[in-house]
Design an enzyme around this catalytic site. Sequence first.
Site, mmCIF file in Angstrom:
data_model
loop_
_atom_site.group_PDB
_atom_site.id
_atom_site.type_symbol
_atom_site.label_atom_id
_atom_site.label_comp_id
_atom_site.label_asym_id
_atom_site.label_seq_id
_atom_site.Cartn_x
_atom_site.Cartn_y
_atom_site.Cartn_z
ATOM 1 N N GLU A 94 0.824 -1.209 0.000
ATOM 2 C CA GLU A 94 0.000 0.000 0.000
ATOM 3 C C GLU A 94 0.854 1.254 0.000
ATOM 4 O O GLU A 94 1.963 1.264 0.526
ATOM 5 C CB GLU A 94 -0.842 0.056 1.279
ATOM 6 C CG GLU A 94 -1.731 -1.125 1.476
ATOM 7 C CD GLU A 94 -2.380 -1.103 2.850
ATOM 8 O OE1 GLU A 94 -3.158 -2.017 3.129
ATOM 9 O OE2 GLU A 94 -2.094 -0.189 3.637
ATOM 10 N N CYS B 274 -0.608 -3.586 14.783
ATOM 11 C CA CYS B 274 -0.366 -3.228 13.381
ATOM 12 C C CYS B 274 -0.828 -4.347 12.451
ATOM 13 O O CYS B 274 -0.387 -5.493 12.586
ATOM 14 C CB CYS B 274 1.122 -2.944 13.187
ATOM 15 S SG CYS B 274 1.591 -2.718 11.464
HETATM 16 N N1 SAH Z 1 8.026 -0.146 10.653
HETATM 17 C C1 SAH Z 1 8.199 1.239 10.828
HETATM 18 C C2 SAH Z 1 7.540 2.060 9.748
HETATM 19 C C3 SAH Z 1 6.200 1.594 9.265
HETATM 20 S S1 SAH Z 1 4.911 1.607 10.486
HETATM 21 C C4 SAH Z 1 7.737 1.690 12.188
HETATM 22 O O1 SAH Z 1 7.117 0.900 12.899
HETATM 23 O O2 SAH Z 1 8.038 2.817 12.552
HETATM 24 C C5 SAH Z 1 4.585 3.346 10.488
HETATM 25 C C6 SAH Z 1 3.772 3.825 11.652
HETATM 26 O O3 SAH Z 1 2.440 3.286 11.599
HETATM 27 C C7 SAH Z 1 4.370 3.415 12.994
HETATM 28 O O4 SAH Z 1 4.623 4.528 13.820
HETATM 29 C C8 SAH Z 1 3.284 2.547 13.556
HETATM 30 O O5 SAH Z 1 3.270 2.638 14.929
HETATM 31 C C9 SAH Z 1 2.031 3.088 12.904
HETATM 32 N N2 SAH Z 1 0.897 2.153 13.032
HETATM 33 C C10 SAH Z 1 0.869 0.837 12.855
HETATM 34 N N3 SAH Z 1 -0.353 0.318 13.137
HETATM 35 C C11 SAH Z 1 -1.127 1.355 13.518
HETATM 36 C C12 SAH Z 1 -2.477 1.489 13.953
HETATM 37 N N4 SAH Z 1 -3.294 0.419 14.062
HETATM 38 N N5 SAH Z 1 -2.918 2.720 14.263
HETATM 39 C C13 SAH Z 1 -2.114 3.800 14.160
HETATM 40 N N6 SAH Z 1 -0.838 3.739 13.763
HETATM 41 C C14 SAH Z 1 -0.333 2.540 13.440
HETATM 42 FE FE1 SF4 Z 2 6.116 -0.908 11.810
HETATM 43 FE FE2 SF4 Z 2 5.591 -2.753 13.714
HETATM 44 FE FE3 SF4 Z 2 3.927 -2.483 11.666
HETATM 45 FE FE4 SF4 Z 2 6.334 -3.517 11.274
HETATM 46 S S1 SF4 Z 2 4.733 -4.443 12.514
HETATM 47 S S2 SF4 Z 2 5.308 -2.005 10.003
HETATM 48 S S3 SF4 Z 2 7.559 -2.375 12.756
HETATM 49 S S4 SF4 Z 2 4.383 -0.934 13.206
#
Ligand code: SAH
Ligand code: SF4
Length: 383
Positions: free
Chosen positions: A91, A124
């Site tokens: 995405e 996530c």
């Molecule tokens: N892996 C890296 C970058 C991709 S995730 C990281 O974790 O920083 C990017 C952002 O999306 C992260 O700050 C993560 O905490 C946020 N994120 C993931 N799942 C989420 C959710 N359900 N609600 C809000 N933010 C979310």
């Molecule tokens: Fe970022 Fe954690 Fe989602 Fe990986 S699993 S993309 S580290 S927020």
Amino acid sequence: MQTLYDVGGGELAARIEAWGEPAYRARQVREWAYRRFARSYDEMTNVPAGLQARLAEGLPFPRLTTLREVKSDDGLTRKRLFRLEDGQLVEAVLMLYDPRGDARGRATVCVSSQAGCAMGCVFCATGQAGFERNLSTGEIIAQVTAVARAQLDAGAQPLTNVVFMGMGEPLANLPAVWPAVQTLNAPDAVGMAARHITISTVGLIQGIRRLADEPLQVGLAVSLHAPDEALRERLIPTAHRYPLPAIIDACRDYVAKTGRRVTFEYCLMDGVNDGLQQARGLAALLEGMLCHVNLIPVNPTPDGRIGRPPRSRTLAFQRELAARRVACTVRVEKGVEISAACGQLRVEAAPRALLDAAPRDETATQPRVGDLPAMRPSPLIQP
Ligand code: SAH
Ligand code: SF4
């Protein structure tokens, strides 16, 4: 197969010269590819047809198909689901900040760096679906150019920023991510200022240290989500590999070396990490550091185990940080109704779209994440 987007300007020129063509053709090709966002060599009208054909054969454009595009009600958040050549789904999200409506605001595209993610964060959608594979440099750039071209065709705001906050952990795929950053930044390619490019990491220490040593200084965002190790490991099952004190040390060194502030992302989860005690813990952890905290009210998980705190609790958390002189903002919620959080659209689309995917390479050696750790139920939703 290597694509046009996988090679830098020098390598492209060398290839073209090896075919007996002048090196300046590389500049023309890159201008078409990264300024006008051409989708094929046919569009490059000032490049001879013979060279177009050779390039199409030797360095094709990456094949990225847009399966779905969804817009938020206000039209300012647009999410695309792409299918890669081998059937993987990733995405990218375009976020427009245009308060005056005159198309002169910011246009940020949030890109994926991996198909899936091995880190397993419990909140996530990407983490819960597991890791599939790293994206190539070309597949990363192709997300940007697809969105940039759509903006161009619509006569809309050109892209101003790129953030690596989509699916995957960019610092676990730095060998592909870094050349993509270089192409985004190169004056003869996309030409985006380094300060308009941000890499978000869950805290890979070696990677943070590498970024600190890079002359090209992109923004650094570190996802913390907890002020202490025990809670952090419950939210991020792989966090024990990157202990919190070592992450904070690496960030302090980063600030000392680069003079740049670090952004810390903290997803607020109802009754899990949103207490005032935790705000005080976070303030103590970051004391004296040049940094900014971005509080993100979580997008609830489909199983309902993690919910968003009430607004009052979010604001109380923010006030507690501010009282301790930690700069912080609550992230404007964008695109909740279109599942704009990381990986959510892919989860919705997966059953249908994966049907025509190529078989998976089961020998892939990336670590897979284990079972969900037990979460403390939210005191606010207990009977
Ligand atoms: N892996 C890296 C970058 C991709 S995730 C990281 O974790 O920083 C990017 C952002 O999306 C992260 O700050 C993560 O905490 C946020 N994120 C993931 N799942 C989420 C959710 N359900 N609600 C809000 N933010 C979310
Ligand atoms: Fe970022 Fe954690 Fe989602 Fe990986 S699993 S993309 S580290 S927020």
